[in-house]
Scaffold this motif. Structure first.
Motif: not given
Length: 186
Positions: A149-174
């Motif tokens: 993540s970058g230093a801004s809060i927007d960067d942190l939120v985008l990084a957490q959005q990416n984590n949620v997207k990856r989690l959803a993909a893993m759940i779907s795959q399983a």
């Protein structure tokens, strides 16, 4: 007599200006949707429950400071409390999974760290089940997802959005795997 009145008015205006607070910024874990939204819902995974650590279970964004500190950002808020933000973001991404039969997932977030200028991290235990509530779990997995993540809060939120997207993909795959094995975080 006019001079003391002017001083009083100027003092009152300065005090009011000093009491002014910064506006609250709202953020969401739901990414912007692009493409055709008119598709029919073809299948999905129901979310039974989501839990998060009590330290971050609030509408304000919480970040880590140093090795042991937490900061509650009073002007940076989630659009809803964190559990509801996570539920909404995951439900949207798990709607059209193409899975067969009824399946559900229970999600227990062990860590939800946001470190400005470094990373966003989610450490998640999740249990996928098929059929009714009485059925035993299909699989139980633990996934650690970390995004730079970058230093801004927007960067942190985008990084957490990416984590949620990856989690959803893993759940779907399983859910679509017949063998019932946990996917690896990629």
């Amino acid at each position: 007599m006019a001079f003391p009145l002017k001083i009083t008015l100027v003092t009152a205006l300065l005090l009011l200006a000093a009491c002014r607070s910064d506006p609250i910024q709202f953020h969401t874990l739901t990414p912007v949707q692009s493409g055709d939204h008119s598709r029919a819902i073809t299948g999905g995974i129901k979310i039974e429950a989501i839990t998060v650590p009590p330290q971050v279970d609030r509408p304000q964004i919480v970040i880590r400071e140093g090795n042991s500190g937490l900061a509650i950002l009073e002007t940076q808020w989630w659009g809803a409390n964190l559990v509801d933000e996570l539920r909404n973001a995951l439900e949207i991404q798990l709607v059209n999974t193409g899975t067969q039969g009824r399946q559900s997932v229970r999600i227990d977030i062990q860590r939800f760290d946001s470190v400005p200028g470094q990373y966003a991290l989610m450490d998640v235990k999740w249990r996928l089940r098929s059929g009714t509530q009485a059925d035993s779990p299909k699989i139980i997995c633990r996934s650690t997802l970390q995004t730079p993540s970058g230093a801004s809060i927007d960067d942190l939120v985008l990084a957490q959005q990416n984590n949620v997207k990856r989690l959803a993909a893993m759940i779907s795959q399983a859910a679509s795997r017949p063998g019932g094995t946990c996917p690896s975080a990629s």
